[in-house]
Design an enzyme around this catalytic site. Structure first.
Site, PDB file in Angstrom:
ATOM      1  N   ASN A  16       0.918  -1.172   0.021  1.00 43.23           N
ATOM      2  CA  ASN A  16       0.426   0.528   0.260  1.00 43.23           C
ATOM      3  C   ASN A  16       0.738   1.711  -0.069  1.00 43.23           C
ATOM      4  OD1 ASN A  16      -3.249  -0.351  -0.043  1.00 43.23           O
ATOM      5  ND2 ASN A  16      -2.416  -1.606   1.707  1.00 43.23           N
ATOM      6  N   ARG A  90       0.478  -2.713  14.835  1.00 41.34           N
ATOM      7  CA  ARG A  90       0.658  -2.204  16.411  1.00 41.34           C
ATOM      8  C   ARG A  90      -0.289  -2.189  16.231  1.00 41.34           C
ATOM      9  NH1 ARG A  90       3.932  -5.908  18.808  1.00 41.34           N
ATOM     10  NH2 ARG A  90       5.602  -6.068  17.659  1.00 41.34           N
ATOM     11  N   HIS A 108      -8.064  -1.405   5.492  1.00 43.16           N
ATOM     12  CA  HIS A 108      -8.496  -2.555   6.440  1.00 43.16           C
ATOM     13  C   HIS A 108      -9.045  -3.422   4.974  1.00 43.16           C
ATOM     14  CE1 HIS A 108      -9.049  -5.684   9.655  1.00 43.16           C
ATOM     15  NE2 HIS A 108     -10.288  -5.354   9.142  1.00 43.16           N
ATOM     16  N   GLU A 173      -7.580  -2.993  -2.785  1.00 45.45           N
ATOM     17  CA  GLU A 173      -6.979  -1.979  -1.980  1.00 45.45           C
ATOM     18  C   GLU A 173      -5.693  -0.603  -2.138  1.00 45.45           C
ATOM     19  OE1 GLU A 173      -4.569  -3.172   1.976  1.00 45.45           O
ATOM     20  OE2 GLU A 173      -5.786  -5.107   1.899  1.00 45.45           O
TER      21      GLU A 173
END
Ligand code: GRF
Length: 228
Positions: A16, A90, A108, A173
């Protein structure tokens, strides 16, 4: 016009990030990547930043507070106005998230609010959904939550496994993230506080005129499309 200065946070592959770098390489694109922060020194995605000459900072994620304390001054120093989480694995400190409220986005691999958390594609297959996709949303302290900015939808095929479905979603994406960042950079994304939940309005955008069925009838089937 000045381009929106973006900081991208990664932990791994960085595809991405690569898509955003490619978008930013077009002169007319209204954003530029000012900094890449990786939580892992060995993240393959760092190669894309290096190849594009983008400054990189490695901040090992020992704990949430320490990460935020190191990341915040780096982002300020590079005058970052929008933070993009791109495979950043994280959980961030809640006060860091609040400090970047409506200035931090995440991608996501599901049609949120379905399938939050890890292995979203595996969750989608297990649930037997006929369509899957991806979502870009503003980040809130709760995992994979926050007002939705943009979504892309892909069909689930009967013979899909996790890898095949993930690959199809990932292609979407790579189109969706640059689009969402462009809309933000153009000032066309407005967060609206609703009675039930926060929402996002996109100014001057078109909604695609589609509706798709999955499965569809087979053209050769004599009973196809006959009612009853
Ligand atoms: C993507 O599927 C993204 O949606 C999720 O993590 C994955 C990161 O992939 N948050 P990459 O590192 O951008 O290739």
């Amino acid at each position: 016009m000045a381009r929106l200065r973006v900081g991208v946070l990664i932990s791994g592959r960085g595809s991405n990030l690569q898509a955003l770098i490619a978008a930013c390489s077009a002169e007319a694109y209204p954003a530029e990547i000012a900094l890449v922060i990786s939580s892992r020194a060995e993240a393959p995605g760092l190669g894309f930043a290096a190849a594009a000459g983008i400054p990189v900072t490695i901040i090992p994620h020992r704990d949430r507070r320490a990460f935020a304390a190191e990341a915040q001054p780096q982002l300020c120093k590079r005058r970052v106005a929008l933070v993009c989480l791109a495979g950043f694995m994280r959980i961030l400190d809640a006060s860091f998230v609040e400090a970047w409220r409506n200035r931090m986005v995440n991608i996501h691999p599901s049609l949120l609010p379905a399938f939050r958390g890890l292995h979203a594609q595996r969750q989608a297959l297990a649930a037997g959904v006929r369509f899957a996709g991806c979502t870009v949303h503003f980040v809130r302290p709760e995992l994979d939550c926050g007002p939705i900015i943009a979504q892309a939808v892909v069909p689930v095929h009967p013979d899909d496994d996790e890898a095949r479905l993930s690959e199809r979603i990932l292609e979407a994406e790579h189109r969706l993230y640059p689009l969402a960042v462009r809309l933000i950079a153009e000032g066309r994304v407005r967060a609206v506080a609703g009675v039930v939940a926060e929402r996002v309005e996109i100014i001057n955008a078109r909604t695609p005129d589609i509706s798709a069925l999955n499965p569809q009838d087979c053209p050769g089937d004599p009973l196809a499309s006959k009612p009853g």
